[in-house]
Design an enzyme around this catalytic site. Structure first.
Site, mmCIF file in Angstrom:
data_model
loop_
_atom_site.group_PDB
_atom_site.id
_atom_site.type_symbol
_atom_site.label_atom_id
_atom_site.label_comp_id
_atom_site.label_asym_id
_atom_site.label_seq_id
_atom_site.Cartn_x
_atom_site.Cartn_y
_atom_site.Cartn_z
ATOM 1 N N LYS A 177 -2.238 -1.461 -3.827
ATOM 2 C CA LYS A 177 -3.116 -0.295 -3.724
ATOM 3 C C LYS A 177 -2.295 0.978 -3.794
ATOM 4 C CE LYS A 177 -6.216 1.839 -0.414
ATOM 5 N NZ LYS A 177 -6.654 1.858 0.947
ATOM 6 N N LYS A 202 0.853 -1.186 0.000
ATOM 7 C CA LYS A 202 0.000 0.000 0.000
ATOM 8 C C LYS A 202 0.888 1.236 0.000
ATOM 9 C CE LYS A 202 -3.568 2.493 2.488
ATOM 10 N NZ LYS A 202 -4.691 2.428 3.422
ATOM 11 N N LYS A 244 1.336 10.090 5.783
ATOM 12 C CA LYS A 244 1.414 8.676 6.167
ATOM 13 C C LYS A 244 2.682 8.001 5.640
ATOM 14 C CE LYS A 244 -3.569 8.063 6.855
ATOM 15 N NZ LYS A 244 -4.719 7.133 6.724
ATOM 16 N N SER A 264 -10.465 5.600 -4.284
ATOM 17 C CA SER A 264 -11.440 6.676 -4.423
ATOM 18 C C SER A 264 -11.034 7.748 -5.430
ATOM 19 C CB SER A 264 -11.686 7.302 -3.053
ATOM 20 O OG SER A 264 -10.465 7.765 -2.500
ATOM 21 N N ARG A 270 -10.928 9.834 2.292
ATOM 22 C CA ARG A 270 -10.771 10.511 3.592
ATOM 23 C C ARG A 270 -11.905 11.512 3.810
ATOM 24 N NH1 ARG A 270 -4.150 11.133 3.155
ATOM 25 N NH2 ARG A 270 -3.738 8.885 3.132
#
Ligand code: PBG
Length: 324
Positions: A249, A196, A218, A275, A206
């Protein structure tokens, strides 16, 4: 030499094209992400994800029935946690009567055969919007893994078939697997978000969960998108630690990793069309710049061609409706 090989013979018409087509899209390919909120009769559209909704539990059942009737047999649950329940340690994540735990039961009560996977990470529960516990501005690893393991157990107890850790802490798969075995949830599977990347494509998600990091980013846990070998390392480690399914991802920008990983592992490979990928196509289609359905199918086929055996996508319902 006279030309004797002509590739266009195999493209002459739809009959021959479909006869030699190497990949097909079916409802069995998809994992459907679902966003759940507290409240009654809530079906609210996510502003940056047109035609995608958050559902309250009383409407979740109808949605799940519809998915099942379309041949979509697996869901991936995410919850939007009210602010007053957020803290640094994700206390609410372990509430046996929390929104996630009730959502799992709702799906299982409505369509018992539906495969239920659950997101395991602290960010929706975290007052800092981070996937782990924060101490002195840092995300601490091992304490977080303990909570993720307990969270997995709680989801398993509520009836989840698979838990899906999306956090990228080191060693979380092993912590989760050990606790599940110890507590006799031997058949609860783990789908690991193994590779990821720290991606700007998660923005609309988010918004959907109100889970953006309150400080920093992150990058100390999610992967640097410059890296390729590291994704292989992460994936092999997760398999050693007990992951049943691995994942790449985001999706489209990372098809090289889907193929690299598919070529070397012996477990199913999932991909998550995230998304931001969904939002980009919706926006371009709204402007009339792209043909929504044609581009959608082309993108989903690209995942299959790259080697993904499971596709988590907000387009799942649209694709299946279009194909039927
Ligand atoms: C949280 C989580 C994220 C996504 C799935 N689980 C966001 C993040 O890591 O910040 C992204 C999904 C999407 O963008 O569709 N651990």
């Amino acid at each position: 030499m006279q030309q004797i090989r002509r590739n266009r013979r195999l493209r002459t018409n739809e009959a021959i094209r479909s006869l030699v087509r190497e990949n097909i899209i079916t409802p069995h390919d998809f994992l459907v992400p679902l966003f759940i909120v507290e409240g009654k009769s809530v079906k609210e559209e996510i502003p940056s994800m047109p035609n995608y909704y958050r559902y309250s539990l009383d409407l979740l059942g109808d949605e799940v029935k519809e998915l099942w009737s379309l041949g979509l047999k697996s869901v991936l649950l995410f919850v939007k946690v009210p602010d007053h329940l957020k803290d640094n340690k994700g206390t609410e994540a372990l509430n046996s009567n929390g929104l996630m735990q009730r959502a799992i039961k709702t799906v299982k009560e409505t369509v018992p055969e539906m495969l239920v996977m659950t997101d395991v990470a602290l960010d929706p529960y975290s007052s800092y919007g981070h996937d782990g516990i924060v101490e002195d501005g840092k995300i601490i690893n091992d304490e977080t893994c303990k909570i993720l393991a307990e969270m997995s157990l709680s989801h398993a107890q509520a009836g989840a078939d698979f838990v899906a850790p999306s956090d990228m802490m080191d060693g979380r798969i092993l912590s989760m697997r050990e606790l599940l075995e110890k507590e006799n949830y031997k058949n609860t599977g783990i789908m690991s978000y193994s590779a990821k990347y720290a991606s700007a494509f998660y923005g609309p998600f988010r918004d959907a969960l109100d889970s953006a990091p309150g400080f920093g980013d992150k990058k100390t846990y999610q992967m640097d998108f410059a890296n390729r070998d590291e994704a292989i390392k992460e994936t092999f480690m997760d398999i050693e630690e007990g992951a049943d399914i691995v994942m790449v991802k985001p999706g489209l920008c990372y098809l090289d990793m889907v193929r690299d990983i598919r070529d070397v592992v012996d477990v199913p490979v999932a991909v998550y069309q995230v998304s931001g990928e969904y939002a980009m196509l919706k926006a371009a289609a709204e402007k009339g710049w792209l043909d929504h359905d044609a581009v959608m199918l082309e993108q989903i086929m690209a995942f299959k061609r790259a080697g993904a055996q499971i596709i988590a996508s907000y387009f799942a319902k649209d694709v299946v409706k279009l194909l039927s």
